[in-house]
Motif scaffolding. Sequence first.
Motif, PDB file in Angstrom:
ATOM      1  N   GLY A 123      -8.371 -15.245  -6.799  1.00 46.23           N
ATOM      2  CA  GLY A 123      -7.340 -14.489  -6.098  1.00 46.23           C
ATOM      3  C   GLY A 123      -7.786 -13.908  -4.774  1.00 46.23           C
ATOM      4  O   GLY A 123      -8.759 -14.354  -4.174  1.00 46.23           O
ATOM      5  N   ILE A 124      -7.065 -12.877  -4.336  1.00 47.53           N
ATOM      6  CA  ILE A 124      -7.312 -12.336  -2.991  1.00 47.53           C
ATOM      7  C   ILE A 124      -8.685 -11.700  -2.847  1.00 47.53           C
ATOM      8  O   ILE A 124      -9.178 -11.573  -1.738  1.00 47.53           O
ATOM      9  N   GLN A 125      -9.323 -11.327  -3.951  1.00 48.02           N
ATOM     10  CA  GLN A 125     -10.682 -10.795  -3.848  1.00 48.02           C
ATOM     11  C   GLN A 125     -11.631 -11.846  -3.281  1.00 48.02           C
ATOM     12  O   GLN A 125     -12.634 -11.519  -2.683  1.00 48.02           O
ATOM     13  N   CYS A 126     -11.306 -13.110  -3.484  1.00 46.79           N
ATOM     14  CA  CYS A 126     -12.151 -14.207  -3.002  1.00 46.79           C
ATOM     15  C   CYS A 126     -11.569 -14.870  -1.766  1.00 46.79           C
ATOM     16  O   CYS A 126     -11.990 -15.961  -1.388  1.00 46.79           O
ATOM     17  N   GLY A 127     -10.592 -14.253  -1.146  1.00 51.34           N
ATOM     18  CA  GLY A 127     -10.017 -14.812   0.068  1.00 51.34           C
ATOM     19  C   GLY A 127      -9.008 -15.916  -0.195  1.00 51.34           C
ATOM     20  O   GLY A 127      -8.703 -16.704   0.685  1.00 51.34           O
ATOM     21  N   GLU A 128      -8.472 -15.978  -1.409  1.00 50.36           N
ATOM     22  CA  GLU A 128      -7.476 -16.976  -1.775  1.00 50.36           C
ATOM     23  C   GLU A 128      -6.079 -16.371  -1.643  1.00 50.36           C
ATOM     24  O   GLU A 128      -5.938 -15.158  -1.542  1.00 50.36           O
ATOM     25  N   PRO A 129      -5.041 -17.213  -1.723  1.00 55.19           N
ATOM     26  CA  PRO A 129      -3.688 -16.661  -1.811  1.00 55.19           C
ATOM     27  C   PRO A 129      -3.597 -15.765  -3.053  1.00 55.19           C
ATOM     28  O   PRO A 129      -4.316 -16.003  -4.038  1.00 55.19           O
ATOM     29  N   PRO A 130      -2.750 -14.748  -3.042  1.00 55.23           N
ATOM     30  CA  PRO A 130      -2.684 -13.831  -4.186  1.00 55.23           C
ATOM     31  C   PRO A 130      -2.192 -14.505  -5.460  1.00 55.23           C
ATOM     32  O   PRO A 130      -1.354 -15.391  -5.426  1.00 55.23           O
ATOM     33  N   THR A 131      -2.750 -14.057  -6.570  1.00 58.86           N
ATOM     34  CA  THR A 131      -2.281 -14.487  -7.884  1.00 58.86           C
ATOM     35  C   THR A 131      -1.158 -13.556  -8.310  1.00 58.86           C
ATOM     36  O   THR A 131      -0.918 -12.524  -7.688  1.00 58.86           O
ATOM     37  N   THR A 132      -0.484 -13.879  -9.403  1.00 57.48           N
ATOM     38  CA  THR A 132       0.558 -13.002  -9.934  1.00 57.48           C
ATOM     39  C   THR A 132      -0.027 -11.634 -10.246  1.00 57.48           C
ATOM     40  O   THR A 132       0.578 -10.607  -9.970  1.00 57.48           O
ATOM     41  N   ASP A 134      -2.579 -10.206  -8.771  1.00 51.88           N
ATOM     42  CA  ASP A 134      -2.843  -9.499  -7.515  1.00 51.88           C
ATOM     43  C   ASP A 134      -1.585  -8.812  -7.022  1.00 51.88           C
ATOM     44  O   ASP A 134      -1.627  -7.680  -6.538  1.00 51.88           O
ATOM     45  N   VAL A 135      -0.462  -9.480  -7.125  1.00 52.96           N
ATOM     46  CA  VAL A 135       0.798  -8.930  -6.633  1.00 52.96           C
ATOM     47  C   VAL A 135       1.192  -7.706  -7.447  1.00 52.96           C
ATOM     48  O   VAL A 135       1.738  -6.752  -6.914  1.00 52.96           O
ATOM     49  N   GLU A 136       0.865  -7.701  -8.736  1.00 52.51           N
ATOM     50  CA  GLU A 136       1.243  -6.601  -9.618  1.00 52.51           C
ATOM     51  C   GLU A 136       0.312  -5.397  -9.520  1.00 52.51           C
ATOM     52  O   GLU A 136       0.642  -4.334 -10.001  1.00 52.51           O
ATOM     53  N   THR A 137      -0.861  -5.556  -8.926  1.00 53.61           N
ATOM     54  CA  THR A 137      -1.817  -4.449  -8.861  1.00 53.61           C
ATOM     55  C   THR A 137      -1.881  -3.870  -7.457  1.00 53.61           C
ATOM     56  O   THR A 137      -1.222  -4.330  -6.536  1.00 53.61           O
ATOM     57  N   HIS A 138      -2.746  -2.896  -7.300  1.00 55.83           N
ATOM     58  CA  HIS A 138      -2.959  -2.264  -5.996  1.00 55.83           C
ATOM     59  C   HIS A 138      -3.645  -3.193  -5.009  1.00 55.83           C
ATOM     60  O   HIS A 138      -3.771  -2.881  -3.842  1.00 55.83           O
ATOM     61  N   LEU A 139      -4.120  -4.353  -5.466  1.00 58.47           N
ATOM     62  CA  LEU A 139      -4.825  -5.273  -4.568  1.00 58.47           C
ATOM     63  C   LEU A 139      -3.869  -6.030  -3.655  1.00 58.47           C
ATOM     64  O   LEU A 139      -4.294  -6.610  -2.676  1.00 58.47           O
ATOM     65  N   ALA A 140      -2.589  -6.028  -3.978  1.00 61.10           N
ATOM     66  CA  ALA A 140      -1.628  -6.785  -3.179  1.00 61.10           C
ATOM     67  C   ALA A 140      -1.499  -6.171  -1.796  1.00 61.10           C
ATOM     68  O   ALA A 140      -1.498  -4.954  -1.638  1.00 61.10           O
ATOM     69  N   PRO A 141      -1.396  -6.998  -0.763  1.00 61.61           N
ATOM     70  CA  PRO A 141      -1.198  -6.470   0.582  1.00 61.61           C
ATOM     71  C   PRO A 141       0.103  -5.688   0.667  1.00 61.61           C
ATOM     72  O   PRO A 141       1.091  -6.040   0.036  1.00 61.61           O
ATOM     73  N   ARG A 142       0.075  -4.627   1.414  1.00 68.33           N
ATOM     74  CA  ARG A 142       1.275  -3.792   1.597  1.00 68.33           C
ATOM     75  C   ARG A 142       2.184  -4.447   2.639  1.00 68.33           C
ATOM     76  O   ARG A 142       1.702  -4.958   3.639  1.00 68.33           O
ATOM     77  N   PRO A 143       3.523  -4.430   2.397  1.00 64.02           N
ATOM     78  CA  PRO A 143       4.442  -5.028   3.379  1.00 64.02           C
ATOM     79  C   PRO A 143       4.475  -4.269   4.677  1.00 64.02           C
ATOM     80  O   PRO A 143       4.124  -3.168   4.811  1.00 64.02           O
TER      81      PRO A 143
END
Length: 143
Positions: A123-132, A134-143
């Motif tokens: 996921g995004i921790q490794c520089g990949e597109p976000p996983t489901t 990632d989107v549900e946690t605080h790791l998701a990029p803010r809009p």
Amino acid sequence: MRPKTRIGRVGSRLLGATVGAAALFFAAAAPAAALPWAQVAPAADGPNPQVELHSYCEEPGEVGHLADGTTVYCSAVQGSDSFAWSYYSEPLPMDPNTRDYVCDSASCAYQDGSTVPDEQRCGIQCGEPPTTGDVETHLAPRP
């Protein structure tokens, strides 16, 4: 002895409230650079080492930076004794150096072209597109 008047108590409270409001105003108007959570990424010659994303590191919790100035963290790799540089300080769900898939900006695929399920990705921790997740946690990029 003369008893305090109500005006004296109200006057001192009004003065205290005015001073408090002024302090809040000036604290809110302070430059963002003075706030501890508004830190700018260090320059290439900053105190933190310049590192490569996903390379192994030895000091968990250490802070480094990439060549472009992005701050990275020495994070534990779950299920191992390894540590790797990551965008986040949370433990990495997998070793980003041993993935058997590649990602582009939209998705991740195995060498045979099949799509990698989110639960098997870093996921995004490794520089990949976000996983489901990632989107549900605080790791998701803010809009």
